[in-house]
Each structure stands twice: as structure tokens, then as C-alpha cells.
Design a protein around this motif. Sequence first.
Motif, mmCIF file in Angstrom:
data_model
loop_
_atom_site.group_PDB
_atom_site.id
_atom_site.type_symbol
_atom_site.label_atom_id
_atom_site.label_comp_id
_atom_site.label_asym_id
_atom_site.label_seq_id
_atom_site.Cartn_x
_atom_site.Cartn_y
_atom_site.Cartn_z
ATOM 1 N N ARG A 1 0.809 -1.221 0.000
ATOM 2 C CA ARG A 1 0.000 0.000 0.000
ATOM 3 C C ARG A 1 0.845 1.275 0.000
ATOM 4 N N TYR A 2 2.148 1.136 0.182
ATOM 5 C CA TYR A 2 3.044 2.295 0.290
ATOM 6 C C TYR A 2 2.910 3.269 -0.886
ATOM 7 N N PRO A 3 2.971 2.825 -2.144
ATOM 8 C CA PRO A 3 2.859 3.792 -3.250
ATOM 9 C C PRO A 3 1.537 4.561 -3.245
ATOM 10 N N VAL A 4 0.457 3.887 -2.877
ATOM 11 C CA VAL A 4 -0.849 4.552 -2.814
ATOM 12 C C VAL A 4 -0.858 5.589 -1.690
ATOM 13 N N MET A 5 -0.257 5.237 -0.567
ATOM 14 C CA MET A 5 -0.194 6.184 0.551
ATOM 15 C C MET A 5 0.599 7.425 0.150
ATOM 16 N N ARG A 6 1.725 7.230 -0.564
ATOM 17 C CA ARG A 6 2.536 8.378 -1.014
ATOM 18 C C ARG A 6 1.735 9.280 -1.946
ATOM 19 N N ARG A 7 1.032 8.666 -2.899
ATOM 20 C CA ARG A 7 0.235 9.466 -3.838
ATOM 21 C C ARG A 7 -0.898 10.188 -3.117
ATOM 22 N N THR A 8 -1.503 9.535 -2.154
ATOM 23 C CA THR A 8 -2.595 10.149 -1.401
ATOM 24 C C THR A 8 -2.098 11.361 -0.618
#
Length: 118
Positions: free
Chosen positions: A21-28
Amino acid sequence: MEWFPEATAAEAQAVRNLLRRYPVMRRTVSALSQLPNLTEKQNDVQQTYQLKIRNIELAVNLIMDEEVKNMIEYRFIKGHPRKAAVNRFRLITDRSVDRKIREGISSIANTLKLMGEI
């Protein structure tokens, strides 16, 4: 007797899911930082994700083996699929890539457990 308890298999699986989920968290976090006015829920999500991102990045930086660290960064931090990681590190077998990624996840899980994140 252990100085610090090691992460269990369930905790390692939780860390794997967190890394996915890390990339999604960064984009969010990036998208929310662009908004002029945040709702209370958006602000809570932004702060929670920022804390998780910082802890993950710290745990990745604490991996002692540079090859393992590079694999974890390529696979999870940069968000590449397993196939791309196997192709990038083609000098070793795909099973070795998987083993080194498991070692990295175990290291991250131990660090996050020590910090109280999991």
C-alpha cells in the motif's frame, strides 16, 4: 531470552501488505497536500499516512544488506511488480530474489515492531 522480540509470521504478512500500500499512501499524501482546505477526515488520513510513510522509510534505511535494501526499494518503494524485480536482478535466480525480499520484509517487520508500529 531475547533483547527485542522478533516479528511473527502474521506481523511479517501485515508489513508486506503495508509495503504494497506504500505507493498509494505516497500518492494520497501528495494529492492531499495540494488541496487548499482539508476536511477533518482528510487531515487525519494525511497525518496517519505521513507517519506510516516515515516509519516505513526509516525501517527500509535500517536494512543492513545493501542488496536486500535495493530489492525492497525497487519492489515496494518504487512500486514495481515482482516480475520487473526478477528481471532487474537477473544475475540471481527468482527464488533468491524472493528469499532476499522475505529477509527484507522480516527486517522491516522487526524494526516496526520495535517502534510499536505493528
